[in-house]
Design an enzyme around this catalytic site. Sequence first.
Site, PDB file in Angstrom:
ATOM      1  N   ASP B 327       1.331   8.036   3.387  1.00 46.64           N
ATOM      2  CA  ASP B 327       0.994   6.309   4.949  1.00 46.64           C
ATOM      3  C   ASP B 327       1.802   5.747   4.478  1.00 46.64           C
ATOM      4  O   ASP B 327       2.696   4.633   4.997  1.00 46.64           O
ATOM      5  CB  ASP B 327      -0.050   6.175   3.487  1.00 46.64           C
ATOM      6  N   ASN B 410      -8.777   2.678   7.802  1.00 48.03           N
ATOM      7  CA  ASN B 410      -9.538   2.666   6.575  1.00 48.03           C
ATOM      8  C   ASN B 410      -9.162   2.123   6.070  1.00 48.03           C
ATOM      9  O   ASN B 410     -10.369   1.345   5.174  1.00 48.03           O
ATOM     10  CB  ASN B 410     -10.541   3.113   6.623  1.00 48.03           C
ATOM     11  N   TYR B 411      -8.093   2.252   5.184  1.00 45.16           N
ATOM     12  CA  TYR B 411      -7.866   2.311   3.395  1.00 45.16           C
ATOM     13  C   TYR B 411      -6.935   0.951   2.973  1.00 45.16           C
ATOM     14  O   TYR B 411      -5.928   0.691   3.950  1.00 45.16           O
ATOM     15  CB  TYR B 411      -7.245   3.542   3.144  1.00 45.16           C
ATOM     16  N   TYR B 413      -4.544  -0.244   0.171  1.00 44.90           N
ATOM     17  CA  TYR B 413      -3.436  -0.337  -1.387  1.00 44.90           C
ATOM     18  C   TYR B 413      -3.372  -1.284  -1.414  1.00 44.90           C
ATOM     19  O   TYR B 413      -2.819  -1.533  -0.903  1.00 44.90           O
ATOM     20  CB  TYR B 413      -2.707   1.060  -0.897  1.00 44.90           C
ATOM     21  N   HIS B 461     -11.180  13.823  -0.151  1.00 43.84           N
ATOM     22  CA  HIS B 461      -9.595  14.294  -0.309  1.00 43.84           C
ATOM     23  C   HIS B 461      -9.145  13.243  -1.104  1.00 43.84           C
ATOM     24  O   HIS B 461      -9.142  13.069  -2.479  1.00 43.84           O
ATOM     25  CB  HIS B 461      -9.537  12.544   1.169  1.00 43.84           C
ATOM     26  N   HIS B 463      -5.208  10.857  -2.814  1.00 48.61           N
ATOM     27  CA  HIS B 463      -4.114   9.967  -2.450  1.00 48.61           C
ATOM     28  C   HIS B 463      -3.025  10.153  -3.419  1.00 48.61           C
ATOM     29  O   HIS B 463      -3.124  10.244  -4.578  1.00 48.61           O
ATOM     30  CB  HIS B 463      -4.502   8.819  -2.514  1.00 48.61           C
ATOM     31  N   ASP B 611      24.175  10.100 -13.159  1.00 49.26           N
ATOM     32  CA  ASP B 611      22.773   9.597 -12.563  1.00 49.26           C
ATOM     33  C   ASP B 611      21.850   9.987 -11.369  1.00 49.26           C
ATOM     34  O   ASP B 611      21.567  10.914 -10.815  1.00 49.26           O
ATOM     35  CB  ASP B 611      23.970   8.489 -11.290  1.00 49.26           C
ATOM     36  N   HIS B 622     -10.139  12.030  -4.627  1.00 54.78           N
ATOM     37  CA  HIS B 622     -11.552  11.979  -4.475  1.00 54.78           C
ATOM     38  C   HIS B 622     -12.675  12.493  -3.854  1.00 54.78           C
ATOM     39  O   HIS B 622     -12.968  12.177  -2.617  1.00 54.78           O
ATOM     40  CB  HIS B 622     -11.200  10.469  -3.655  1.00 54.78           C
TER      41      HIS B 622
END
EC number: 1.4.3.-
Lengths: 677, 677
Positions: B327, B410-411, B413, B461, B463, B611, B622
């Site tokens: 995404d 559709n989603y 966040y 699915h 995420h 560093d 899900h």
Amino acid sequence: MEKQTTSSLEIHPLDQLTVEECKLAVSLLRDEHKGKTLHIKSVQAQEPPKKIMTKWLDAYHAGSPIAPPPRVAYCVYYILDDRHAEELWLNLENRKVVQRRSFENGTHPPMDQPESDKIEELVLNEPAVLEALKKCGVDGIQDVAPDGWMYGCDSNEPLPRLVMFLMYMRDPKTHHPESNIYAFPLPFVPVYDVLENKLVRIDWCATGGDGDDVNEINYNSGNPEKSIVDNMRAGEYYHELRPDLPLREDLKPYNVVQPEGPSFSIEGTRVRWQKWDLRVGFNPREGLVLHDVRYDGRQTFYRLSVSEMTVPYGDPRPPLHRKQAFDLGDIGAGYAANSLALGCDCLGTIKYFDGNLVHCDGSVEARKNVVCMHEQDEGILYKHTNYRTNVARVARRRILVLQTILTVANYEYIFAWHLDQAANIELEIRATGIVSTQYIDPGKKSKWGTIVSPSVLASSHQHLFSMRIDPAIDGHKNTVAVCDSVLDPLDAINPHGTGFYNKHTYVEKSSALDADQSVNRFIKIINENKINPITMDPVGFKLSAYPSALIMAREGSIARNRAQFAKHHFWITKHTDDEFFGGGVWTNQSSVERGGVQDAIDRKEDVRNEDIVLWHSFGLTHHPRIEDFPVMPLEKITVGLHPYGFFTENPAMDVPPSNQQFNRSVEVMKTRCCNKM
Amino acid sequence: MEKQTTSSLEIHPLDQLTVEECKLAVSLLRDEHKGKTLHIKSVQAQEPPKKIMTKWLDAYHAGSPIAPPPRVAYCVYYILDDRHAEELWLNLENRKVVQRRSFENGTHPPMDQPESDKIEELVLNEPAVLEALKKCGVDGIQDVAPDGWMYGCDSNEPLPRLVMFLMYMRDPKTHHPESNIYAFPLPFVPVYDVLENKLVRIDWCATGGDGDDVNEINYNSGNPEKSIVDNMRAGEYYHELRPDLPLREDLKPYNVVQPEGPSFSIEGTRVRWQKWDLRVGFNPREGLVLHDVRYDGRQTFYRLSVSEMTVPYGDPRPPLHRKQAFDLGDIGAGYAANSLALGCDCLGTIKYFDGNLVHCDGSVEARKNVVCMHEQDEGILYKHTNYRTNVARVARRRILVLQTILTVANYEYIFAWHLDQAANIELEIRATGIVSTQYIDPGKKSKWGTIVSPSVLASSHQHLFSMRIDPAIDGHKNTVAVCDSVLDPLDAINPHGTGFYNKHTYVEKSSALDADQSVNRFIKIINENKINPITMDPVGFKLSAYPSALIMAREGSIARNRAQFAKHHFWITKHTDDEFFGGGVWTNQSSVERGGVQDAIDRKEDVRNEDIVLWHSFGLTHHPRIEDFPVMPLEKITVGLHPYGFFTENPAMDVPPSNQQFNRSVEVMKTRCCNKM
């Protein structure tokens, strides 16, 4: 005293004893033991058998109530004359003894504060203790504060009733009563026989660091002229004792305003809010309990509680290896409950509940505000933006918080149940308060803890909780399904190796299980007799567990045997009346868990499509940070119960969409800041 | 256009490009490609090299600023005439090209909405698509809504630029633009070649259930007269379309009032609040980024961001096995950011930040309110009750919330960074929006998903997020220590088997590690050059990770190869300029992660006292609930960064204790309810 016949019409059978009922019980108890000196440990309502209660509740919710079961008081007490402890069940209606049971040899009822306070005074007057103080360079008892602790058992032999004292001091420079004593730990532990009122011995604690012998005990850091107290310094959390630390002045007020009042309604202990309907219970051992929890008229949970918590410490050097508290079983969450204060513990529009507690002398305290209830805005419940039209629909998440706060000597626990509008229930636990400390010689370090203040070691420990979930998912016959995410085999259907699914395994016999994050394991409680018309699967709730480390203590150790519940994350047992405590019935000085979850699964009962209880063990393994001193910013645990195929859609679809008219937010003026970004 | 020399004095080198800078960059880019048609993917500020920035920041914070590095615009675009993609770096001060780089064959820049929208129209006019619709019993395109999706790669061969369309429909009974299309999925997937503007093929999806052949595709559920749409029904979240569902009327208003305004101050993108001092950044790919995060004048983190998220689906049946979105890399969190609305997305006193985005045609959008900032009361920060005096000290936890919300088809966040007064930072992610759906024949079930609406399957699915933590714990030379709770051996020091401690293992070489809850594993970032004077240990911060399941896709699968970051929970790498993306630089249609964390650790660099960058991978696996439809109540993930030996005590000791005068809570009137408990 008059018989309380009329009141039983108003009192719900799951309610705590009223003050009057407590008084009646104490009077009946005294009648039963005329001429004897009693030390009362607790008096509480005996919960009616579930079979009777479910029938009663069905009738109650159907609007045609039947006669309630009789009110029974359950009393635990010592007959001091006989050094003998007993349990007694009293029918408060016919005033008859229902049952009487003696404590087994080696089994001890919990500690209580007056008991500890009394011997605290005696300890301070023991010559041997004064001598030990002198060895540490402490002259006199003015600032000394011995914290009475449960004697964490390290022997399988029956022991007399013991209390050990962790020795601390207020800052000798200020003598202030609010001085943080945990900044001044002293390296010895008087052990006291409570029933005989006698000092058993003084145990000295190792004061060395890594590599030093456990017998390395410096009474005075090698300098006979010096007090070890000089190696330490004040570590105050009480702001008036912190002239070095001016308070922040840039925190602006933040008020929660509910101009039309709260959204809940209350009738006795019954709370209704956003389709939820539940009963707020309280008892001396578990404190806050939720009963008969329903959503939109449907049963979800019969009873929800925190059933136990054990706190074993990791420093194995004697005598501090005996630090293993069972904060519910050894003390009682009800007795430890704070009286909550408006504007301090709770923000917004608050409803308080009081708790009735019987003290050792038979006095009854209606402790104010042991539970607070309020609503809270918890951010966004759901949102979707239609990217084609750019029209968004968003609902905010309102939660109902039921909160209780316990003080167990140095530590504080905040237990809060959160209910939301999408039929979710969460148990949020916050650990705060002051970490338990011990003395360490200057310049030394120890792998068993963190130096949180000069010469003060806070040792590693665990807080292991047992959450008791008595489900009633659309009825009492429920099943536990273990859900694991499982890979499909590489075959014609799954040529690219991407396939996976949620595999359900039903638990058939009472048993214990562990979390397994690698397969995304979760637990579902389902009702196989009720099929969701859309999903075609049984209705259920999911447990969102907290997959933490379990008890560290070695297999076979007494510390572990005492806390079998902490060996596994999940225990599935068949419901048995009065089986309430994951860590066993009597934990104080126990050498093995008895009547807890291990015994329950050992019955090897059928648990599929039966009246079951699910117990979830979880906790914090706490290696203290110096930032946890002098008082610890919260550590938070959240466990959730979420509907899973219980409804036929998101049950919060009827929550009004959020808008500015309702929520009245304020945009920071552009003039108050540049807005270059 | 005039040269923007003066503005650079006001613009912080880590700020996003201003609208003017965006315009200048587009104009320079066009000059560079005269006569060509460009499709711009993104234009953003190139972050100055860290060596330069740290020097600049040191001078800036010391109050003697030095000249800032030049502003550089980084552009990604297609030269459509040549079907060729490029990256270009432009110095906005001297207006010169700094660098220019061609995309490798088979590597594709992200999708963008106008690109998808354009071909969405074309797809709807394809005769083959109309034919497919007809097979499903859908006559005409009035209600049809094809969602353009990234073509999740299943081949190692270079592919043309493809978009696949998941086909949905608005409710044919209402044709309403806000109708939830995901309640009407259609079982075919047109695949489109974007650069050639041509339909490549139509893939049909299996419509059967468990046990059915993958080739089981019913265009019409066995009835040629019937539209498959008749098997489905509306599943609306837009309340105006739900006459069946009256809104709850018993939710009372809940307002947050800050009569003296917020406690933060803002100067450009610099935010100061409760000893925190940070810079709010924004860019098209990561969206919200926190820069140069300091507490009480001390450096803590140089940069904090969510660097990637992949969403692989578990149904292996073609063509839906290709559903694997990245995404951030495939779309961009900045482009997906919602314009937030007062009283809807944010409650209280809100400061908004805008985000500057360059669109494919070179137009510049200053999108309003892509980030909101506000304070929130988050319950109790700490409490202790002195049981001897019953005097309590409690402080409430105020948090500063920086929130952004993304819509990816559709989603949704919700990414929110929470800062508190005890120097804790938390990243809270809420997943909401609408689960991705597909058609299933009536009466069938599938192990790969849940029936959330008649004939609508929401498949399992994941995420999987990559959080990028660029630490600067009191400086840039940091070390990662892995902390495991370890049992002591059973010996003379530990005769009762209770001993355990926190074992530290330093990470020497860039590498990957997994969470291990069984040993309470946590990660500390420490500065070995700075020893805490009390603890005698290096100063540090602890990562409270989210120990979730990792990517399910099989070892060797392309789905897994594309998302190497999701194979392990922790990645420790040596900082390299421009290495920002855990899942690799170009994810769209990728067959393997390139330039991500796997490549970074493969350099096998020293990471002790260097560093470094710590990447944390976590996520949700899900298995949709029917309660997640039509719009999903939040699922929440929280990851924390907590000071661990960074201070010499709880840094929030100077937070004023809570009191009613400040907080103004309200007790529910006793008269409003009985108060029997």
